[in-house]
Design a protein around this motif. Structure first.
Motif, PDB file in Angstrom:
ATOM      1  N   LEU A 125       0.824  -1.220   0.000  1.00  0.00           N
ATOM      2  CA  LEU A 125       0.000   0.000   0.000  1.00  0.00           C
ATOM      3  C   LEU A 125       0.854   1.265   0.000  1.00  0.00           C
ATOM      4  O   LEU A 125       0.554   2.224  -0.723  1.00  0.00           O
ATOM      5  CB  LEU A 125      -0.939   0.016   1.205  1.00  0.00           C
ATOM      6  CG  LEU A 125      -2.154  -0.890   1.138  1.00  0.00           C
ATOM      7  CD1 LEU A 125      -2.888  -0.889   2.472  1.00  0.00           C
ATOM      8  CD2 LEU A 125      -3.086  -0.453   0.023  1.00  0.00           C
ATOM      9  N   LEU A 126       1.898   1.275   0.815  1.00  0.00           N
ATOM     10  CA  LEU A 126       2.787   2.444   0.856  1.00  0.00           C
ATOM     11  C   LEU A 126       3.485   2.649  -0.482  1.00  0.00           C
ATOM     12  O   LEU A 126       3.631   3.788  -0.942  1.00  0.00           O
ATOM     13  CB  LEU A 126       3.812   2.307   1.977  1.00  0.00           C
ATOM     14  CG  LEU A 126       3.313   2.591   3.386  1.00  0.00           C
ATOM     15  CD1 LEU A 126       4.375   2.236   4.408  1.00  0.00           C
ATOM     16  CD2 LEU A 126       2.880   4.038   3.536  1.00  0.00           C
ATOM     17  N   THR A 127       3.900   1.566  -1.109  1.00  0.00           N
ATOM     18  CA  THR A 127       4.554   1.668  -2.418  1.00  0.00           C
ATOM     19  C   THR A 127       3.595   2.259  -3.441  1.00  0.00           C
ATOM     20  O   THR A 127       3.951   3.163  -4.201  1.00  0.00           O
ATOM     21  CB  THR A 127       5.057   0.277  -2.876  1.00  0.00           C
ATOM     22  OG1 THR A 127       5.998  -0.194  -1.913  1.00  0.00           O
ATOM     23  CG2 THR A 127       5.706   0.348  -4.244  1.00  0.00           C
ATOM     24  N   GLU A 128       2.347   1.773  -3.443  1.00  0.00           N
ATOM     25  CA  GLU A 128       1.345   2.264  -4.398  1.00  0.00           C
ATOM     26  C   GLU A 128       0.974   3.725  -4.140  1.00  0.00           C
ATOM     27  O   GLU A 128       0.715   4.479  -5.080  1.00  0.00           O
ATOM     28  CB  GLU A 128       0.086   1.397  -4.320  1.00  0.00           C
ATOM     29  CG  GLU A 128       0.288  -0.015  -4.829  1.00  0.00           C
ATOM     30  CD  GLU A 128      -0.878  -0.952  -4.486  1.00  0.00           C
ATOM     31  OE1 GLU A 128      -1.889  -0.477  -3.905  1.00  0.00           O
ATOM     32  OE2 GLU A 128      -0.765  -2.151  -4.788  1.00  0.00           O
ATOM     33  N   ALA A 129       0.929   4.119  -2.879  1.00  0.00           N
ATOM     34  CA  ALA A 129       0.483   5.473  -2.527  1.00  0.00           C
ATOM     35  C   ALA A 129       1.620   6.488  -2.494  1.00  0.00           C
ATOM     36  O   ALA A 129       1.363   7.693  -2.424  1.00  0.00           O
ATOM     37  CB  ALA A 129      -0.212   5.447  -1.160  1.00  0.00           C
ATOM     38  N   SER A 130       2.852   6.044  -2.564  1.00  0.00           N
ATOM     39  CA  SER A 130       3.996   6.948  -2.389  1.00  0.00           C
ATOM     40  C   SER A 130       4.022   8.098  -3.392  1.00  0.00           C
ATOM     41  O   SER A 130       4.280   9.243  -3.003  1.00  0.00           O
ATOM     42  CB  SER A 130       5.304   6.169  -2.466  1.00  0.00           C
ATOM     43  OG  SER A 130       5.470   5.425  -1.298  1.00  0.00           O
ATOM     44  N   ALA A 131       3.791   7.830  -4.651  1.00  0.00           N
ATOM     45  CA  ALA A 131       3.870   8.903  -5.658  1.00  0.00           C
ATOM     46  C   ALA A 131       2.853  10.011  -5.400  1.00  0.00           C
ATOM     47  O   ALA A 131       3.225  11.189  -5.342  1.00  0.00           O
ATOM     48  CB  ALA A 131       3.733   8.327  -7.061  1.00  0.00           C
TER      49      ALA A 131
END
Length: 167
Positions: A125-131
């Motif tokens: 989730l953090l990877t997907e939301a980072s941008a």
């Protein structure tokens, strides 16, 4: 509360970083920096809720855990780093554990110590939301951090000013 669509020129002016008030330069710089980061937090709260469906405080916990190269952090350390009471942190960790974003476990060799770590779900989730989260921070800083706040930051972190000039 100010309209989020106001233009920076419409906002009241910030006190000068050099100022002629009662505060010493370091305290004045700190106050200017807090004002800028407060504005960023307000923008970030909505995006965190939309993208991760968690509170801003829970997001801060995930961010701390995400920066750990291996394993997790003791709850007492998370409490210290975020400046949150342990009782409040226990509640937030329980919420994150319920949603499958963190695990809690005993610290080896310490019966009372509790370590918290991210789950694979949280990492994903953090990877997907980072941008979008990073873009929200960048836009908010660009909008709310004017020359006075930049000068204040440089006053607090002189090496930052030297690095900026070298670029």
């Amino acid at each position: 509360m100010a309209d989020p669509e106001e233009h920076p020129a419409d906002l009241p002016g910030c006190p000068s970083a050099e100022g002629s008030g009662l505060l010493p330069a370091e305290l004045r710089a700190w106050m200017l920096l807090l004002a800028a980061t407060g504005a960023v937090e307000q923008r970030l709260r909505a995006v965190v809720k939309e993208k991760l469906d968690i509170s801003h405080d829970e997001f801060l916990i995930l961010c701390l855990l995400a920066e750990q190269p291996e394993g997790g952090l003791r709850m007492t350390r998370v409490s210290e780093l975020l400046g949150r009471p342990k009782t409040r942190l226990t509640y937030q960790i329980a919420c994150l554990q319920h949603t499958g974003l963190v695990t809690r476990g005993s610290v080896c060799g310490d019966k009372r110590g509790i370590e918290v770590a991210l789950t694979d779900k949280a990492r994903r989730l953090l990877t997907e939301a980072s941008a979008p989260l990073a873009e929200t921070v960048r836009q908010a800083l660009a909008r709310f951090m004017g020359p006075d706040q930049r000068a204040a930051l440089c006053a607090l972190v002189p090496d930052l000013a030297e690095e900026s000039r070298a670029e």
